[in-house]
Structures are given as C-alpha cells and as structure tokens.
Motif scaffolding. Structure first.
Motif, PDB file in Angstrom:
ATOM      1  N   GLU A 126     -31.012 -10.535  53.622  1.00 16.60           N
ATOM      2  CA  GLU A 126     -29.602 -10.927  53.511  1.00 16.60           C
ATOM      3  C   GLU A 126     -28.734 -10.176  54.521  1.00 16.60           C
ATOM      4  N   GLN A 127     -29.094  -8.933  54.811  1.00 21.39           N
ATOM      5  CA  GLN A 127     -28.309  -8.134  55.745  1.00 21.39           C
ATOM      6  C   GLN A 127     -28.632  -8.485  57.195  1.00 21.39           C
ATOM      7  N   ALA A 128     -29.853  -8.986  57.437  1.00 20.50           N
ATOM      8  CA  ALA A 128     -30.256  -9.286  58.817  1.00 20.50           C
ATOM      9  C   ALA A 128     -29.555 -10.530  59.355  1.00 20.50           C
ATOM     10  N   LYS A 129     -29.180 -11.453  58.483  1.00 19.97           N
ATOM     11  CA  LYS A 129     -28.449 -12.628  58.962  1.00 19.97           C
ATOM     12  C   LYS A 129     -26.962 -12.295  59.066  1.00 19.97           C
ATOM     13  N   LYS A 130     -26.285 -13.048  59.903  1.00 20.31           N
ATOM     14  CA  LYS A 130     -24.845 -12.854  60.039  1.00 20.31           C
ATOM     15  C   LYS A 130     -24.143 -13.273  58.740  1.00 20.31           C
ATOM     16  N   PRO A 131     -22.966 -12.720  58.470  1.00 23.65           N
ATOM     17  CA  PRO A 131     -22.248 -13.111  57.243  1.00 23.65           C
ATOM     18  C   PRO A 131     -22.021 -14.610  57.133  1.00 23.65           C
ATOM     19  N   GLY A 139     -24.109 -16.778  58.588  1.00 21.85           N
ATOM     20  CA  GLY A 139     -25.371 -17.381  58.991  1.00 21.85           C
ATOM     21  C   GLY A 139     -26.017 -18.179  57.875  1.00 21.85           C
ATOM     22  N   ALA A 140     -27.143 -18.810  58.202  1.00 22.12           N
ATOM     23  CA  ALA A 140     -27.904 -19.616  57.248  1.00 22.12           C
ATOM     24  C   ALA A 140     -29.237 -18.939  56.975  1.00 22.12           C
ATOM     25  N   LEU A 141     -29.599 -18.865  55.706  1.00 21.89           N
ATOM     26  CA  LEU A 141     -30.855 -18.246  55.287  1.00 21.89           C
ATOM     27  C   LEU A 141     -31.687 -19.295  54.559  1.00 21.89           C
ATOM     28  N   LEU A 142     -32.915 -19.479  55.008  1.00 18.21           N
ATOM     29  CA  LEU A 142     -33.820 -20.451  54.395  1.00 18.21           C
ATOM     30  C   LEU A 142     -35.042 -19.731  53.859  1.00 18.21           C
ATOM     31  N   TYR A 143     -35.286 -19.867  52.566  1.00 19.11           N
ATOM     32  CA  TYR A 143     -36.495 -19.339  51.946  1.00 19.11           C
ATOM     33  C   TYR A 143     -37.520 -20.460  51.846  1.00 19.11           C
ATOM     34  N   TYR A 170     -29.211  -5.967  61.668  1.00 22.98           N
ATOM     35  CA  TYR A 170     -27.946  -5.936  60.948  1.00 22.98           C
ATOM     36  C   TYR A 170     -27.042  -7.032  61.506  1.00 22.98           C
ATOM     37  N   HIS A 171     -26.798  -8.076  60.719  1.00 26.08           N
ATOM     38  CA  HIS A 171     -25.930  -9.186  61.119  1.00 26.08           C
ATOM     39  C   HIS A 171     -26.361  -9.750  62.477  1.00 26.08           C
ATOM     40  N   LEU A 215     -31.932 -17.582  59.787  1.00 26.06           N
ATOM     41  CA  LEU A 215     -33.065 -16.742  59.399  1.00 26.06           C
ATOM     42  C   LEU A 215     -33.921 -17.515  58.410  1.00 26.06           C
ATOM     43  N   VAL A 216     -35.203 -17.663  58.743  1.00 28.75           N
ATOM     44  CA  VAL A 216     -36.172 -18.313  57.870  1.00 28.75           C
ATOM     45  C   VAL A 216     -37.116 -17.236  57.338  1.00 28.75           C
ATOM     46  N   VAL A 217     -37.239 -17.148  56.028  1.00 31.38           N
ATOM     47  CA  VAL A 217     -38.183 -16.209  55.416  1.00 31.38           C
ATOM     48  C   VAL A 217     -39.281 -17.023  54.751  1.00 31.38           C
ATOM     49  N   ASP A 218     -40.462 -16.957  55.331  1.00 33.65           N
ATOM     50  CA  ASP A 218     -41.608 -17.729  54.866  1.00 33.65           C
ATOM     51  C   ASP A 218     -42.359 -16.947  53.790  1.00 33.65           C
ATOM     52  N   GLU A 219     -43.077 -17.668  52.938  1.00 36.72           N
ATOM     53  CA  GLU A 219     -43.967 -17.060  51.938  1.00 36.72           C
ATOM     54  C   GLU A 219     -43.254 -16.015  51.092  1.00 36.72           C
ATOM     55  N   VAL A 220     -42.088 -16.358  50.547  1.00 35.34           N
ATOM     56  CA  VAL A 220     -41.313 -15.378  49.785  1.00 35.34           C
ATOM     57  C   VAL A 220     -41.977 -15.018  48.461  1.00 35.34           C
TER      58      VAL A 220
END
Length: 446
Positions: A228-233, A235-239, A201-202, A207-212
């Motif tokens: 989406e919840q695991a990264k900080k508000p 934060g950066a999310l890469l699919y 949680y945040h 956060l990188v999510v591979d093989e989406v």
C-alpha cells in the motif's frame, strides 16, 4: 551498497546511512524519521521496547530486519517519483490473442487502472492472469506511468520477468530480489519480490501484487503495508489470487476493492479435481526404502504411458529418504529432487521444462509460478501441516494447464483425510460449479 545517484532515490525509501553524504544535502531529498513512536515507518509494525532496545537507547524493527536494520535513530530518504520515462508507442509487443472471457476481464483491469481503483482479480490457476494484465500495463506505460509487478516468491518473479520482457520488449525493466546480481536501476517497469516493496515509497502509479495467498505475503502484515505504501496515494493496486483470503473478501464486500471473478481456465476446461488415496505409515516405509503400493502402481502406469509428473513431499528432510526409495523401486529412472535452498533449482526446473526428466520430486517451492505442459501431480503426505489449503489448491493447479492436456491427474497420498484436504477439494469443486454455469457468459464483477 551506498546510494550515489539521485535516480536511485526516486520513489524509494533508503536509510540515511546508506545514502552518499553529497546526496543528503540535495534539496530534492526528503528525509523523515524511520520510526513514529514505536512504529516502523518502513513496514508499519511496532517494536517491543523490552526486546528491541539497543545499548544506545534506540529501538530497532525486528520485523523487516532482513532488509537491513532500521533504528529509531535513522532517517528514511526519498525523492518524489518524477516519472522520467521516454514514451514508446505502442508499448505492447505481445501478439497473442485473449479469449472472450479473458478480454472482458482484461478490460475491467485496465478500467480500474485508468480510474485509479484498488482491485481484486480472483481467477483460477491457469486462467492466464499474466496475459490479462498486458493491455492495462500497456496503457500505463504509454501514459508515462511507473508500473510494478510483485510476487512473494523469487521463482515466480524469475518466471514472470522474461514473459514481461517479451511482451514489452522496448521498455526498460528491473528485476529485484534478495541476492540478485547487479545494482539497482531506475526503470519504468519493475518485477520484484514483495519484500523488495519495503524499499519503495509512493513510487508506482500501477502496482500488481500476484499470488497474495502465498507465503510469506499471506501471513506478514508488513508486506501488505509495504504494498500500500509502495504505490502512489492516487495509484492503482491490483491483487491477484486463485484463493482470496478472508480479509480480501471482506474488503470487496465493503466496497474497498472492486472484485472480478474468472473461474475457468484460458482453454475453457475445468480444474482437475483432487482424488485422495489413503496410505498407512508412508514415512516409516519410506525410511525402509519402500513406497506406498498404490503410489508405486500409479508411477509405473505413468512410466508405461510416458506421462510425466511432479511428486511433492512435505519437507526438505524427506527428500533424501524419498530419493533412495525411488531409486530402489525404479532403478532405471533418473531421480532428481529440488527445494528452495537448492543452488541448482533453476537448472533442475529447466531440465523438467525441456523434458529431460520424466518426473521431478519437489517441496512446496513448485506449488505455484511454474508451468509444465502435460503432467500429472502427486502429493505424498498431503496430511502434513506444512500444506495449507491454498498450497494444496495451487499444487493441484499444476495439472491440466495446457489446452492439449487439460485433464491431468491429481492424486493426494495421505495417512488421513484432513479438514485442510477436504477444504481444498471443496474449493476446486466450487469454482468448477461456477465455471459450468458461466462458460458461455461474460466475466462479471462479484
């Protein structure tokens, strides 16, 4: 397992019943209801009261029950991520060199991390996605940020973990998956299955999510919510994907994601294209101890030229009959099968990787996340509904991954040419057309 240390709650969300009573009184621990009405706060999905009401009147979430039952009487406990990490400069110990196209793509990834942007990297199988992450991850680690790389499949995580450990060998690393050995440890770099993100949680600045595009992430809205919840508000999310779904492409068109496109492999060659070989009643023949004549001829040709290969079958239930037919047809060959529930699957994959085996018979468990140099790929029963377009493209992508052998053969043996197979062929031809046009151009956002 009972949580006994405060650090085990940093950036995590754990049901209060699993937290030591002595920790629950600590002022740093934040407690919030596990449910908001009928909605589970862990996976974001709703529970149908008609089917999930317990004798005590509480409801439970059936969607994330594999992580432990969560009820409306529970609370989720967390401690805000403190980023308590020791700086190690430089973080990156990898000494490889990116190609020009990879380097430009890598620069865009790092820039997205620095600007806290959500991003989609659409890159063909074998483009070198993992290596392109290294500079951006190094920047985040050197800045004292917390990083995670998640994938839907355990096998992919186990493949990634040693590569990341070698690339950042002074950085503490945790590898999380169901039934893992050892206890959870708070680390700056985490490699985990996407299901494990339900426990965070945040937590992550990056956060990188591979093989989406892979099962189960592609079909489970709770896992998208978890990422989406695991990264900080902030934060950066890469699919990462070789085959972006409709929702990812829509998000990119709306400007919700920055998209970077790389349609060519690291060695500069195009993807091997799929050749379909029509068969008749292959399953009935297989149960009689026989195989399609054209498959037999192809395998004999491979044995003659010492070409190793993967042979994919639709279902685990097909493997015993297929193994028997192969042993009858090729009595001098060692026939090894592997599937997701096989307790020896990692050892068998290692035997294939070390060239102890001429070929390996597998289900879709090896459609992605593993690399064997200089192999061909054959699929028996490619018309089966178990094979999605994404799966077939990934299976085809096992061939031609090494610079020394970029043109491996891909043969699909099928009773009929289905729309799924045709779409897989079209997708590979599409990216190859793109690759031809930009082989000498820079990577550009789409």
């Amino acid at each position: 397992m009972m949580i006994e240390q405060l650090s085990e709650l940093y950036g995590r969300q754990i049901p209060s019943r699993d937290v030591s009573p002595s920790l629950l009184t600590n002022s740093a621990v934040c407690r919030r209801p596990a449910f908001d009405g009928a909605y589970c706060q862990r996976c974001g999905q709703s529970a149908d009261r008609r089917s999930t009401t317990l004798p005590n009147g509480a409801i439970y979430c059936p969607h994330c029950i594999q992580m432990g039952r969560l009820t409306s009487n529970d609370e989720l406990c967390t401690i805000a991520e403190p980023n308590q990490f020791t700086s190690r400069l430089p973080a990156l110990t990898w000494t490889g060199v990116l190609t020009t196209l990879q380097a430009e793509c890598s620069h865009r990834i790092q820039a997205a991390f620095e600007q806290r942007q959500d991003t989609l990297l659409w890159a063909v199988t074998g483009a070198g996605k993992t290596e392109m992450l290294f500079p951006g991850i190094a920047w985040a680690l050197e800045a004292g940020l917390r990083v995670a790389v998640a994938s839907p499949r355990v096998d992919v995580c186990l493949e990634l973990a040693p590569r990341l450990q070698a690339a950042f060998n002074a950085v503490d690393q945790a590898v999380l998956y169901d039934d893992m050995k050892g206890a959870y440890q708070y680390c700056q770099l985490t490699i985990c299955t996407t299901h494990q993100l339900l426990r965070f949680y945040h937590a992550f600045d990056v956060l990188v999510v591979d093989e989406v595009d892979a099962f189960p992430f592609a079909s489970d809205p709770g896992l998208k919510y978890a990422s989406e919840q695991a990264k900080k508000p902030n934060g950066a999310l890469l699919y990462l994907t070789a085959i972006p779904s409709d929702w990812l492409q829509r998000a990119a068109r709306k400007g919700e994601l920055v998209m970077t496109y790389l349609p060519i492999r690291y060695h500069g060659h195009l993807l091997p294209e799929i050749k379909v070989v029509r068969t008749r009643d292959w399953r009935a023949k297989m149960h009689q101890g026989r195989l399609p004549d054209r498959l037999v001829r192809q395998m004999r040709e491979n044995f003659t030229h010492r070409r190793r290969f993967l042979l994919f079958a639709p279902h685990v239930a097909d493997l015993p009959a297929l193994k028997r037919a192969l042993e009858l047809t090729f009595p001098g060959e060692t026939v090894v099968t592997v599937h997701a529930a096989d307790p020896e699957r990692h050892a068998k994959v290692s035997r294939m990787r070390s060239r102890e085996l001429n070929f390996l018979v597998t289900t879709t468990i090896l459609e992605r996340g593993v690399t064997f140099p200089e192999i061909d790929v054959f699929v028996l029963g490619a018309e089966d509904q178990v094979f999605s377009t994404a799966a077939l493209v990934q299976i085809a992508g096992r061939a031609g991954r090494s610079a020394s052998d970029p043109d491996g053969a891909v043969r699909f043996y099928a009773n009929q040419l289905t729309e799924v197979i045709k779409t897989a062929q079209q997708q590979i031809k599409f990216v190859n057309r793109k690759a031809r046009r930009i082989q000498h151009d820079s990577v550009r956002p789409m």
